[in-house]
Design an enzyme around this catalytic site. Structure first.
Site, PDB file in Angstrom:
ATOM      1  N   GLY A  26     -54.913  11.165  28.511  1.00 17.59           N
ATOM      2  CA  GLY A  26     -53.744  10.783  27.714  1.00 17.59           C
ATOM      3  C   GLY A  26     -53.393  11.755  26.601  1.00 17.59           C
ATOM      4  CB  THR A  27     -51.469  11.111  23.482  1.00 22.19           C
ATOM      5  OG1 THR A  27     -50.366  10.519  24.153  1.00 22.19           O
ATOM      6  CG2 THR A  27     -50.988  11.886  22.278  1.00 22.19           C
ATOM      7  CE  LYS A  53     -58.275  15.696  14.446  1.00 26.23           C
ATOM      8  NZ  LYS A  53     -57.152  14.797  14.725  1.00 26.23           N
ATOM      9  N   GLY A 111     -43.541  10.240  13.115  1.00 29.15           N
ATOM     10  CA  GLY A 111     -44.080   9.051  13.766  1.00 29.15           C
ATOM     11  C   GLY A 111     -43.993   9.134  15.282  1.00 29.15           C
ATOM     12  CG  LEU A 141     -55.613   4.992  14.366  1.00 25.73           C
ATOM     13  CD1 LEU A 141     -56.434   4.298  13.299  1.00 25.73           C
ATOM     14  CD2 LEU A 141     -55.441   6.478  14.050  1.00 25.73           C
ATOM     15  CG  HIS A 177     -81.789  12.458  -3.501  1.00 28.17           C
ATOM     16  ND1 HIS A 177     -80.610  12.532  -4.211  1.00 28.17           N
ATOM     17  CD2 HIS A 177     -82.580  13.459  -3.945  1.00 28.17           C
ATOM     18  CE1 HIS A 177     -80.697  13.548  -5.063  1.00 28.17           C
ATOM     19  NE2 HIS A 177     -81.875  14.129  -4.917  1.00 28.17           N
TER      20      HIS A 177
HETATM   21  P1  FAD Z   1     -52.029   7.643  25.344  1.00 29.01           P
HETATM   22  O1  FAD Z   1     -53.186   8.424  24.925  1.00 29.01           O
HETATM   23  O2  FAD Z   1     -50.678   8.051  24.886  1.00 29.01           O
HETATM   24  O3  FAD Z   1     -52.072   7.642  26.942  1.00 29.01           O
HETATM   25  C1  FAD Z   1     -51.092   7.053  27.726  1.00 29.01           C
HETATM   26  C2  FAD Z   1     -51.071   7.740  29.072  1.00 29.01           C
HETATM   27  O4  FAD Z   1     -50.225   6.990  29.939  1.00 29.01           O
HETATM   28  C3  FAD Z   1     -50.498   9.151  29.033  1.00 29.01           C
HETATM   29  O5  FAD Z   1     -51.402  10.051  29.605  1.00 29.01           O
HETATM   30  C4  FAD Z   1     -49.211   9.059  29.855  1.00 29.01           C
HETATM   31  O6  FAD Z   1     -48.982  10.233  30.624  1.00 29.01           O
HETATM   32  C5  FAD Z   1     -49.507   7.881  30.757  1.00 29.01           C
HETATM   33  N1  FAD Z   1     -48.301   7.189  31.210  1.00 29.01           N
HETATM   34  C6  FAD Z   1     -47.285   6.727  30.432  1.00 29.01           C
HETATM   35  N2  FAD Z   1     -46.360   6.102  31.205  1.00 29.01           N
HETATM   36  C7  FAD Z   1     -46.822   6.163  32.480  1.00 29.01           C
HETATM   37  C8  FAD Z   1     -46.315   5.701  33.720  1.00 29.01           C
HETATM   38  N3  FAD Z   1     -45.187   5.012  33.805  1.00 29.01           N
HETATM   39  N4  FAD Z   1     -47.038   5.959  34.843  1.00 29.01           N
HETATM   40  C9  FAD Z   1     -48.201   6.656  34.766  1.00 29.01           C
HETATM   41  N5  FAD Z   1     -48.730   7.112  33.622  1.00 29.01           N
HETATM   42  C10 FAD Z   1     -48.044   6.863  32.496  1.00 29.01           C
HETATM   43  N6  FAD Z   1     -55.936   9.197  17.033  1.00 29.01           N
HETATM   44  C11 FAD Z   1     -57.180   9.115  16.505  1.00 29.01           C
HETATM   45  O7  FAD Z   1     -57.766   8.030  16.511  1.00 29.01           O
HETATM   46  N7  FAD Z   1     -57.804  10.204  15.970  1.00 29.01           N
HETATM   47  C12 FAD Z   1     -57.202  11.409  15.940  1.00 29.01           C
HETATM   48  O8  FAD Z   1     -57.793  12.375  15.454  1.00 29.01           O
HETATM   49  C13 FAD Z   1     -55.897  11.534  16.459  1.00 29.01           C
HETATM   50  N8  FAD Z   1     -55.263  12.717  16.446  1.00 29.01           N
HETATM   51  C14 FAD Z   1     -54.016  12.824  16.986  1.00 29.01           C
HETATM   52  C15 FAD Z   1     -53.371  14.044  16.922  1.00 29.01           C
HETATM   53  C16 FAD Z   1     -52.110  14.192  17.454  1.00 29.01           C
HETATM   54  C17 FAD Z   1     -51.432  15.525  17.393  1.00 29.01           C
HETATM   55  C18 FAD Z   1     -51.478  13.085  18.081  1.00 29.01           C
HETATM   56  C19 FAD Z   1     -50.117  13.230  18.702  1.00 29.01           C
HETATM   57  C20 FAD Z   1     -52.104  11.853  18.137  1.00 29.01           C
HETATM   58  C21 FAD Z   1     -53.377  11.708  17.579  1.00 29.01           C
HETATM   59  N9  FAD Z   1     -54.042  10.485  17.576  1.00 29.01           N
HETATM   60  C22 FAD Z   1     -55.286  10.384  17.021  1.00 29.01           C
HETATM   61  C23 FAD Z   1     -53.446   9.279  18.174  1.00 29.01           C
HETATM   62  C24 FAD Z   1     -54.031   9.033  19.575  1.00 29.01           C
HETATM   63  O9  FAD Z   1     -53.812  10.168  20.376  1.00 29.01           O
HETATM   64  C25 FAD Z   1     -53.407   7.804  20.209  1.00 29.01           C
HETATM   65  O10 FAD Z   1     -53.527   6.698  19.336  1.00 29.01           O
HETATM   66  C26 FAD Z   1     -54.090   7.466  21.519  1.00 29.01           C
HETATM   67  O11 FAD Z   1     -54.017   8.541  22.418  1.00 29.01           O
HETATM   68  C27 FAD Z   1     -53.464   6.221  22.144  1.00 29.01           C
HETATM   69  O12 FAD Z   1     -54.101   5.948  23.347  1.00 29.01           O
HETATM   70  P2  FAD Z   1     -53.365   5.162  24.525  1.00 29.01           P
HETATM   71  O13 FAD Z   1     -54.371   5.047  25.611  1.00 29.01           O
HETATM   72  O14 FAD Z   1     -52.739   3.940  24.016  1.00 29.01           O
HETATM   73  O15 FAD Z   1     -52.163   6.108  24.972  1.00 29.01           O
HETATM   74  P1  NAI Z   2     -46.974   9.038  10.322  1.00 26.07           P
HETATM   75  O1  NAI Z   2     -46.391   7.694  10.447  1.00 26.07           O
HETATM   76  O2  NAI Z   2     -48.398   9.186   9.947  1.00 26.07           O
HETATM   77  O3  NAI Z   2     -46.159   9.884   9.251  1.00 26.07           O
HETATM   78  C1  NAI Z   2     -44.788  10.113   9.375  1.00 26.07           C
HETATM   79  C2  NAI Z   2     -44.241  10.462   8.015  1.00 26.07           C
HETATM   80  O4  NAI Z   2     -42.918  10.893   8.151  1.00 26.07           O
HETATM   81  C3  NAI Z   2     -44.228   9.283   7.040  1.00 26.07           C
HETATM   82  O5  NAI Z   2     -44.801   9.669   5.825  1.00 26.07           O
HETATM   83  C4  NAI Z   2     -42.751   8.946   6.911  1.00 26.07           C
HETATM   84  O6  NAI Z   2     -42.423   8.406   5.657  1.00 26.07           O
HETATM   85  C5  NAI Z   2     -42.141  10.315   7.108  1.00 26.07           C
HETATM   86  N1  NAI Z   2     -40.755  10.307   7.575  1.00 26.07           N
HETATM   87  C6  NAI Z   2     -40.179   9.477   8.471  1.00 26.07           C
HETATM   88  N2  NAI Z   2     -38.899   9.831   8.663  1.00 26.07           N
HETATM   89  C7  NAI Z   2     -38.666  10.903   7.877  1.00 26.07           C
HETATM   90  C8  NAI Z   2     -37.537  11.736   7.657  1.00 26.07           C
HETATM   91  N3  NAI Z   2     -36.392  11.523   8.288  1.00 26.07           N
HETATM   92  N4  NAI Z   2     -37.664  12.760   6.793  1.00 26.07           N
HETATM   93  C9  NAI Z   2     -38.841  12.999   6.139  1.00 26.07           C
HETATM   94  N5  NAI Z   2     -39.938  12.242   6.323  1.00 26.07           N
HETATM   95  C10 NAI Z   2     -39.850  11.218   7.189  1.00 26.07           C
HETATM   96  O7  NAI Z   2     -46.637   9.763  11.711  1.00 26.07           O
HETATM   97  P2  NAI Z   2     -47.179  11.116  12.344  1.00 26.07           P
HETATM   98  O8  NAI Z   2     -47.770  11.988  11.316  1.00 26.07           O
HETATM   99  O9  NAI Z   2     -46.073  11.613  13.188  1.00 26.07           O
HETATM  100  O10 NAI Z   2     -48.342  10.599  13.275  1.00 26.07           O
HETATM  101  C11 NAI Z   2     -48.069   9.638  14.320  1.00 26.07           C
HETATM  102  C12 NAI Z   2     -49.262   8.787  14.592  1.00 26.07           C
HETATM  103  O11 NAI Z   2     -50.269   9.545  15.232  1.00 26.07           O
HETATM  104  C13 NAI Z   2     -49.892   8.249  13.325  1.00 26.07           C
HETATM  105  O12 NAI Z   2     -49.363   6.967  13.096  1.00 26.07           O
HETATM  106  C14 NAI Z   2     -51.328   8.168  13.623  1.00 26.07           C
HETATM  107  O13 NAI Z   2     -51.647   6.853  13.984  1.00 26.07           O
HETATM  108  C15 NAI Z   2     -51.532   9.068  14.838  1.00 26.07           C
HETATM  109  N6  NAI Z   2     -52.379  10.201  14.444  1.00 26.07           N
HETATM  110  C16 NAI Z   2     -53.638   9.954  14.003  1.00 26.07           C
HETATM  111  C17 NAI Z   2     -54.444  10.976  13.596  1.00 26.07           C
HETATM  112  C18 NAI Z   2     -55.795  10.661  13.081  1.00 26.07           C
HETATM  113  O14 NAI Z   2     -56.243   9.540  13.260  1.00 26.07           O
HETATM  114  N7  NAI Z   2     -56.494  11.589  12.468  1.00 26.07           N
HETATM  115  C19 NAI Z   2     -54.014  12.367  13.639  1.00 26.07           C
HETATM  116  C20 NAI Z   2     -52.664  12.517  14.084  1.00 26.07           C
HETATM  117  C21 NAI Z   2     -51.901  11.465  14.487  1.00 26.07           C
END
Ligand code: FAD
Ligand code: NAI
Length: 475
Positions: free
Chosen positions: A43-44, A54, A281, A329, A454
């Protein structure tokens, strides 16, 4: 399984929610398949999220340490440290390949069938799978239970066109693969993605400007944490413009111009940028899923609503992860994957949604569990607060790593810990101990009287717990 069905469980989506659900269902003896349209599983999170980000955070931190002279005070003189961005990206891609391949191995080991293609409902038990490649064939499979785990994708900003191939206006996926370090990177959104990926490119040499609509970065986090982290990021060189909105982005040649103005209205200005990252977002993936054919719909935020057992409005269909309301997450999705499979098999699968830790993997890291001070105030809960700065922690002082603090919020009457918020280089690891303590219903006194090794950064957790009653030792 009734003969009418091809599978006991069909999972749609192989992200951390879906692949974990599929493996657990198979472990529980259910005949299981998982549909995934990407070329690789995970997935994502594994492909374009947690793992590649990371990898770059780790590599860029090493580069900054080697390059900036930060190690000299420890007696380590390095000259000629150079950035090889191509190699950094190769190493990132290798890590992603190893981990996505690992899920494929786990599917084989647990006898989960990977159906390659895009899924859409034909009815509540039938799913059409359209192949991702020209050579594949369309098929329809029937399953007794279906788990929707289709995740989320980048939320677009109206009027701003993302083109990852051109690498000028990009989303998080594009920002994980920029071909060169931009001189000036503008982030639209000061949330988790912006600060993590902004940190990567700042460490590699970019000037980074954050444009955040709200009056503070990191929405949803404890107010003091938001304030302190903004101070630290500014010290690192981030230019943070809060209370500011983007009104447009234009691209000319290899440059972008970002138009901004105060969120409340007022005189605008422009920023010249070599790259712009749109990170405002994410939105749930339900387009083309044919939910209506299964008798399902979404709420006004496009999410699929589920009950405590992850059941949707249709009895045999479940949903988990980013596609349902809640924190987006990976670890939450994984835990829901286990719980939903256990529920389907007749066991009792539970996720405590009040205790999902959140970690921002910047330097220092920012980690959080339970309630923020603002949430407690709003709910009218009376609480005590204990805070301990890493300036008073011997290991952090020795390591010259004193940014941040631990803050513990406990119920004023029962002393039960209600929230813990940490800024520290090791916050992401330290949050696990307090999460576990809170799962067990710990009081601040329980933590204060637990012996901590510690010298460790974790002693700051003990001292913050002692501070709840006003009795820390080292400050
Ligand atoms: P996803 O991981 O989005 O997986 C869904 C899968 O379903 C995808 O592979 C997609 O191709 C597939 N799919 C969708 N529709 C269909 C369909 N109709 N048929 C077949 N397949 C389909 N979270 C953390 O906890 N820690 C982090 O450090 C973190 N870092 C992140 C960094 C970035 C840049 C981003 C974008 C996100 C990050 N996240 C992080 C968030 C995390 O990636 C997501 O919360 C998590 O992947 C959600 O899992 P999921 O299984 O719900 O969906
Ligand atoms: P986010 O919701 O964390 O932050 C988006 C930010 O954009 C907010 O501060 C919001 O106020 C601002 N914003 C919204 N519209 C705007 C506009 N028009 N102009 C300026 N600012 C605006 O979303 P983000 O960073 O895109 O991450 C998406 C999701 O991915 C998060 O909700 C998080 O759950 C997940 N994620 C988790 C990570 C982790 O756990 N370490 C790492 C990366 C992503």
């Amino acid at each position: 399984m009734t003969d009418n069905f091809d599978y006991d469980v069909l999972v749609i989506g192989a992200g951390p929610g879906g692949y974990v659900a599929a493996i657990r269902a198979a472990q529980l003896g259910l005949k299981t398949a998982c549909v995934e349209s990407r070329k690789t599983l995970g997935g994502t999170c594994l492909n374009v999220g947690c793992i590649p980000s990371k990898a770059l955070l780790h590599a860029s931190e090493l580069y900054e340490e080697a390059h900036s002279g930060a190690l000299e005070k420890f007696g380590i003189k390095l000259t000629g440290a150079k950035l090889d961005l191509k190699q950094m990206m190769t190493e990132k891609t290798k890590a992603v390949g190893e981990l996505t391949g690992g899920i494929e191995y786990l599917f084989k080991k647990n006898k989960v069938t990977w159906l390659k293609g895009l899924a859409s409902f034909e009815d509540a038990h039938s799913v059409k799978i359209s192949p991702s490649t020209d050579s594949g064939k369309t098929e329809t499979v029937r399953a007794k239970n279906i788990i929707i785990a289709t995740g989320s994708s980048v939320a677009p900003l109206p009027g701003v066109e993302v083109d990852n191939d051109k690498a000028i206006v990009v989303d998080s996926t594009g920002a994980l693969s920029l071909p060169k370090v931009p001189d000036h990177l503008v982030l639209i959104g000061g949330g988790v993605i912006g600060l993590e990926l902004g940190s990567v490119w700042r460490r590699l040499g970019a000037k980074v400007t954050v444009v955040e609509y709200l009056d503070q970065i990191l929405p949803g986090m404890d107010g003091e944490i938001r304030k302190e982290s903004a101070k630290i990021f500014k010290k690192q060189g981030f230019d943070i413009k809060t209370g500011t909105k983007v009104t447009g982005v234009t691209v000319k040649g290899k440059k972008a111009t970002v138009s901004i103005e105060p969120a409340k209205g007022g005189e605008g200005e422009t920023l010249d940028a070599d790259a712009v990252l749109v990170c405002i977002g994410r939105k749930p993936n339900t387009d083309g899923l044919g939910l209506d054919k299964a008798g399902l719909s979404t709420n006004d935020r496009g999410q699929i609503v589920v009950d405590h057992d992850f059941a949707t409005a249709v009895p045999n269909i479940y949903a988990i992860g980013d596609v349902v309301p809640g924190l987006m997450l990976a670890h939450r999705a994984e835990d829901e994957g286990i719980a939903v499979a256990e529920n389907i098999s007749g066991q009792t699968g539970i996720v405590n949604h009040d205790l999902i830790p959140g970690v921002v993997y910047t330097h220092p890291e920012i980690a959080s569990i339970g309630k923020t001070e603002e949430e407690l105030k709003e709910a009218g809960v009376t609480y005590k607060s204990g805070k301990f700065p890493f300036m008073g922690n011997s290991r952090a002082k020795t390591n010259r790593d004193t940014d941040g603090f631990v803050k513990i919020l406990a119920d004023a009457t029962t002393d039960r810990v209600l929230g813990v918020h940490i800024i520290s280089s090791l916050a992401g690891t330290m949050i696990a101990q307090v999460t576990q303590a809170m799962e067990f219903g710990a009081t601040s006194e329980d933590i204060a009287y637990t012996c901590h090794a510690h010298p460790t950064h974790s002693e700051a957790v003990k001292e913050a717990a002692m501070a709840v009653t006003g009795k820390p030792i080292h400050i």
